[in-house]
Design an enzyme around this catalytic site. Sequence first.
Site, PDB file in Angstrom:
ATOM      1  N   ASP A 110       0.625  -1.152   0.129  1.00  0.00           N
ATOM      2  CA  ASP A 110      -0.026  -0.091   0.176  1.00  0.00           C
ATOM      3  C   ASP A 110       0.788   1.406   0.017  1.00  0.00           C
ATOM      4  O   ASP A 110       2.079   1.427   0.398  1.00  0.00           O
ATOM      5  CB  ASP A 110      -1.001  -0.122   1.356  1.00  0.00           C
ATOM      6  CG  ASP A 110      -0.431  -0.032   2.404  1.00  0.00           C
ATOM      7  OD1 ASP A 110       0.824  -0.910   2.751  1.00  0.00           O
ATOM      8  OD2 ASP A 110      -0.698   0.504   3.432  1.00  0.00           O
ATOM      9  N   GLU A 177       0.291  -1.234   5.785  1.00  0.00           N
ATOM     10  CA  GLU A 177       1.506  -0.891   6.554  1.00  0.00           C
ATOM     11  C   GLU A 177       1.318   0.668   6.853  1.00  0.00           C
ATOM     12  O   GLU A 177       1.355   1.144   8.068  1.00  0.00           O
ATOM     13  CB  GLU A 177       2.778  -0.779   5.711  1.00  0.00           C
ATOM     14  CG  GLU A 177       4.111  -0.620   6.731  1.00  0.00           C
ATOM     15  CD  GLU A 177       4.439   1.126   6.638  1.00  0.00           C
ATOM     16  OE1 GLU A 177       5.218   1.459   7.801  1.00  0.00           O
ATOM     17  OE2 GLU A 177       3.900   1.736   5.827  1.00  0.00           O
TER      18      GLU A 177
END
Length: 448
Positions: A110, A177
């Site tokens: 991400d 994350e």
Amino acid sequence: MTDLNHLFISLLLLVLVSLTLCSSATAHQNEQDTPITRFQRYLRIKTAHPTPDYTSAINFLTQQAQSIPNLQIKTLSFSSSPHHIKPLLLLTLPGSNPSLPSILFNSHIDSVPAEPDKWIHDPFAATLTPEGKIYARGAQDDKCIGMQYLESLRNIQKDPNFKMPIRTIHVSYVPDEEIGGFDGMMKFVESKEFKDLNIGFMLDEGQTSINDEFRVFYADRAPWNLVIKAKGNPGHGSKLFDNSAMENLMKSVELMTKFREYQFDLVKDGLKMTSEVISVNPVYLKAGTPSPTGFVMNMQPSEAEAGFDVRLPPTADSDMLKRRITEEWAPAIRNMTYEITHKGPLRDYTGRPLVTPTNSSNPWWSVFEQAVIAAGGKLAKPEILASTTDAKYLRQIGIPTFGFSPMKNTPILLHDHNEYLEVSVYLEGIKIYESIMKGLSSFEGDTS
């Protein structure tokens, strides 16, 4: 204009749009298959929050892994919502001695959002400029290392003298994350699948360096999301009285600002690095009585609230900070309360600070350092990362972990507009990881 003309123009526009899309898709399909074009294709997958396209990213990474010999491929998911699957990709290059603790190379899929109108190139087009810069969200944070891992695994097996590694190499691509890793690395570390990997050492993401030395991080600062609330009697806007909600909140903000200035002065005077102090930064203020046109200007509100991003190095005294919050920043005597909505860990399971040694007490440090030097690189003085990464979850259970992204002579543009990475820097990073993978996986010494 007749209906027939309207129909003709609509059909013409549809054909033009279709031709444009086909041309764009064909252009991408006709790209040469090189490390750079593969990197660009990964960058073009929109994995920015709030709606990261994990499925497309995992499919792409899996296809790349399937083209590399000897890799075992597994997809996992630890999402708390059955309606929102967040896949985690795990690649494994088996070692000849599986009894030895293995190596893990981690990156996250991400990225943070981007504001296209603030960029000089489309943040999701992975534009390669004539100067050799690739502009894209995630170019530095951290799709670069995710692809460099794959290219390194590809290259080391092309070596005529290649031998299977002694220690098993794992590569993980984790979700979420950027929003805490709660459905990603945190749950992965708690899983049986992770325990079965027998991880002895991990490399996670780091940051760019503005000079010719690579940065390496042995710890992260822990994030505290601090919310302070003040209450008081409402009153007319002209009235002077003690302990209104806004007055109480402003007193707290003043005290917190003085604390921030003191910590910042330590950095400005060169006594400490940014990552070695406690940072307190205001991120929002909520107060006032709303009206149809804004706020009621002749009324003092009965409640006021402010939010702060607080970061603590692992050496910080968290009990001291809590006392300061309770007694000075949000004292009950001034009708104030506080809440820490997210608090990152500062200690491991034994109660020790979450740091990975960078000396002879940690055998992995010497092997890692020598591998970087062997590839022609230089390491800067190890430091604490000013922000936080998924590395904390490994350090929390006692696994030595360094943050490292081989990007030098590059401005730090993580989460910034116009994030880019130079082609030469990206390609050099692949060579660095080749050396690191060879060095760590061939190490037979005692790591206990």
